[in-house]
Design an enzyme around this catalytic site. Structure first.
Site, PDB file in Angstrom:
ATOM      1  N   CYS A 129       0.569  -1.029  -0.181  1.00 17.03           N
ATOM      2  CA  CYS A 129      -0.018  -0.169  -0.387  1.00 17.03           C
ATOM      3  C   CYS A 129       0.857   1.246   0.068  1.00 17.03           C
ATOM      4  O   CYS A 129       2.224   1.292   0.360  1.00 17.03           O
ATOM      5  CB  CYS A 129      -0.847   0.164   1.409  1.00 17.03           C
ATOM      6  SG  CYS A 129       0.194   0.532   2.651  1.00 17.03           S
ATOM      7  N   ALA A 165       2.899   1.838   3.494  1.00 16.83           N
ATOM      8  CA  ALA A 165       4.014   1.219   3.221  1.00 16.83           C
ATOM      9  C   ALA A 165       5.553   1.526   2.353  1.00 16.83           C
ATOM     10  O   ALA A 165       6.605   1.193   2.664  1.00 16.83           O
ATOM     11  CB  ALA A 165       3.657  -0.544   2.479  1.00 16.83           C
ATOM     12  N   ARG A 219      10.940  -4.802   6.933  1.00 15.94           N
ATOM     13  CA  ARG A 219      12.706  -4.404   5.262  1.00 15.94           C
ATOM     14  C   ARG A 219      13.926  -4.606   5.882  1.00 15.94           C
ATOM     15  O   ARG A 219      13.894  -3.634   7.491  1.00 15.94           O
ATOM     16  CB  ARG A 219      12.004  -2.922   4.820  1.00 15.94           C
ATOM     17  CG  ARG A 219      12.210  -2.912   3.749  1.00 15.94           C
ATOM     18  CD  ARG A 219      11.587  -1.663   2.889  1.00 15.94           C
ATOM     19  NE  ARG A 219      12.484  -1.376   1.970  1.00 15.94           N
ATOM     20  CZ  ARG A 219      13.090  -0.196   1.482  1.00 15.94           C
ATOM     21  NH1 ARG A 219      13.156   0.214   2.745  1.00 15.94           N
ATOM     22  NH2 ARG A 219      13.253   0.147   0.362  1.00 15.94           N
ATOM     23  N   HIS A 228       5.960   6.330  -2.167  1.00 12.61           N
ATOM     24  CA  HIS A 228       7.222   7.101  -2.859  1.00 12.61           C
ATOM     25  C   HIS A 228       7.576   8.081  -2.627  1.00 12.61           C
ATOM     26  O   HIS A 228       8.447   9.298  -1.832  1.00 12.61           O
ATOM     27  CB  HIS A 228       8.187   6.217  -3.926  1.00 12.61           C
ATOM     28  CG  HIS A 228       8.051   4.906  -3.171  1.00 12.61           C
ATOM     29  ND1 HIS A 228       8.167   4.275  -4.378  1.00 12.61           N
ATOM     30  CD2 HIS A 228       7.885   3.561  -2.583  1.00 12.61           C
ATOM     31  CE1 HIS A 228       8.651   3.336  -4.393  1.00 12.61           C
ATOM     32  NE2 HIS A 228       8.127   3.015  -2.691  1.00 12.61           N
TER      33      HIS A 228
END
Ligand code: CFM
Length: 538
Positions: free
Chosen positions: A57, A60, A91, A191
């Site tokens: 998503c 994330a 991660r 991002h």
């Protein structure tokens, strides 16, 4: 039997209802491998409901991917605890905690732990208290606040709260991200939201002047499994100073001084190319695409950086480093080659690795027969020349594009127009990325947003020697008797970047594709259902 790519494509979508089949057909492309004119693929669009996508998503992408690897910024999630817990240390971005005071906040999961009553009556007060608590505990340079889905739905003004607390503290930069999970079609939107805020709130704010000779930014390198450590080792050996990595093992001050670099080197094009553009427009820093995945690609990227600076001393030093590092890599490559040569791979990773890792497989004599991204955009497949023609839809319009102008004080062109032109005439390419398609063979399958059903199908049809994707895919792939390598988290391996990384990867893939264990996948009764037995009393 030998399948024709057209038949494979038809088989992948055969079971879908007609409307779904039509949509998926546009995201499954039989590659023609032509530079600059590859066929159009549909990408960066919503996943069809009901399909089990490999995507994550927007939250994330923002909290996990971009802000996750920074060690000295407190990441505070405003939302139900599950969003924090699931994003906590999943991660493998590593840190050396090398900030000024060796802070390392990565290991904490900080959340406002929203409850039903916060959803009903609003969560701003709770957020304010949590920011205060984080400040009292750590006195960090920065606190980043992340919105999860319910926050957007109830309309908490996280930016107002952040501003209020920033003004109150005076010595701590508090800023917020409207990165609700539903905000975009994938991580990619996250991002963009993260990068915009980093650019707006941090870059250019460092009072410390960097005086090194060859200064670069490394954009889009997240230090998964220590990749960034290996790249930094090589850069340092070459005498190149990495001012700021966005954002592997990065610190607040690294971001803040990114405007002082003389070149931006972009690793992951998808997650950050617009930051490279903004750094150029606002501060005058040119950018180039690099790739440190693959020993040859690493050497090529180092040479590219040296050519940019154009200093003979640096060029010689880079050549010396390559000459020193390569023999050890070659020894291992030649050792594994007889065992890996001719084997096939499939790569389905987020937005860059499905392309970058083909370099390593090529070095091992392996062929990528199908690949694709989870959430990349058309330019990552077809090359940057398609950017002006990209359609803006309701989902992409949702993501802010910040307008950037040359900074009155800090803008400084690093090279004159003539110098840039001279480099370009020699074949040097600024701001260029050709995408994945031209690098893949004709007739290979390029598939955007592959889902679990199609992954199972394509494996059964094409039987690759190795399949690369993420943890969600790992076990279903292994159950099909195919070795699986996680290219997000690297399982527990890595680094795979640079020269030492290449050696690690050769060994790892050699072990995986030559293991006998996969031939024991079938239980005896599956192989031989006719087994007869008798009762003991008979
Ligand atoms: Fe860039 Fe990444 Fe990737 Fe990515 Fe990611 Fe990742 Fe990835 Mo997982 S930033 S697009 S959002 S290279 S977390 S370090 S491995 S999907 S291919």
């Amino acid at each position: 039997m030998q399948w024709d790519p057209t038949d494979i494509k038809a088989e992948l979508i055969a079971k879908y209802p007609p409307k779904v089949a039509r949509k998926r057909a546009k995201q499954i492309m039989i590659n023609e491998a032509q530079e600059n004119s590859t066929p159009e693929i549909v990408a960066n669009v919503r996943t069809i409901p009901g399909i089990i996508t490999m995507r994550g998503c927007t939250y994330a992408g923002c909290k996990g991917v971009i802000m996750g690897p920074t060690s000295d910024i407190v990441n505070l999630v405003h939302g139900p605890i599950g969003c924090s817990f699931y994003a906590w240390l999943t991660r493998r971005n590593q840190t050396s905690a090398s900030g000024e005071n060796n802070e390392n906040f990565i290991t904490y999961a900080m959340s406002t732990d929203m409850q039903d009553q916060d959803i009903i009556f609003g969560g701003e007060k709770k957020l304010e208290a949590a920011i205060q608590e984080a400040y009292d505990l750590f006195h960090p340079k920065g606190i980043a606040v992340f919105a999860t889905c319910p926050v957007g739905l109830i309309g908490d003004d996280i930016h107002a709260v952040a501003k209020k607390m920033k003004d109150k503290f005076g010595d701590c930069n508090v800023f917020a991200f409207s990165c609700e999970g539903y905000k975009g079609v994938s991580q990619s939107a996250g991002h963009h939201i993260a990068n915009n805020q980093v650019f707006r709130h941090i870059v250019g704010k460092s009072p410390i002047e960097k005086t090194d000779t060859y200064k670069i930014n490394l954009l889009g390198e997240y230090n998964i499994g220590g990749d960034g450590f290996e790249i930094d080792r090589v850069l340092k050996k070459c005498g190149i100073t990495n001012i700021a990595t966005f954002s592997g093992n990065s610190t607040y001050d690294q971001f803040a001084s990114a405007n002082q670099a003389d070149l931006s080197a972009v690793m992951c094009h998808r997650s950050i190319n617009y930051v490279a553009d903004m750094l150029e427009t606002k501060y005058g820093i040119p950018w180039i695409k690099v790739n440190f995945i693959g020993a040859e690609a690493t050497a090529k990227s180092l040479r590219k950086i040296a050519t940019y600076f154009g200093d003979q001393e640096l060029i010689n030093r880079v050549e010396a480093v390559i000459a020193e590092e390569m023999p050890a890599v070659e020894v291992v490559r030649k050792e594994v080659l007889p065992r890996t040569q001719g084997k096939t791979a499939m790569l389905f990773v987020g937005g860059s690795r499905a392309h970058h890792y083909q370099e390593l497989f090529k070095e091992m004599g392996m062929k990528t027969i199908s690949a694709g991204y989870e959430f990349a955009h058309r330019d990552d497949y077809e090359g940057r020349h398609v950017i002006p023609t990209l359609k803006v839809d309701a989902d992409s319009r949702n993501i802010e594009e910040i307008e950037v102008e040359p900074d009155e004080k800090l803008y400084r062109p690093r090279k004159s127009a003539e110098e840039m032109q001279a480099l370009e005439q020699d074949g040097f390419q600024f701001k260029e990325y050709q995408g994945l398609n031209p690098d893949m063979d004709k007739g290979t399958l390029v598939i955007d947003d592959l889902n679990q059903y199609e992954a199972d199908k394509i494996i059964q049809i094409m039987k690759p020697d190795i399949f690369c994707a993420g943890i969600k895919e790992k076990f279903s792939v292994q159950k099909l008797g195919i070795p699986m390598k996680q290219l997000h988290s690297y399982d527990s391996g890595g680094p795979y970047a640079g020269f030492k990384g290449a050696v690690n990867f050769y060994h790892e893939i050699d072990r995986l594709v030559n293991s006998k264990v996969w031939s024991y996948m079938k239980a005896p009764w599956q192989e031989n259902p006719e087994l007869s037995a008798t009762y003991v009393w008979e």
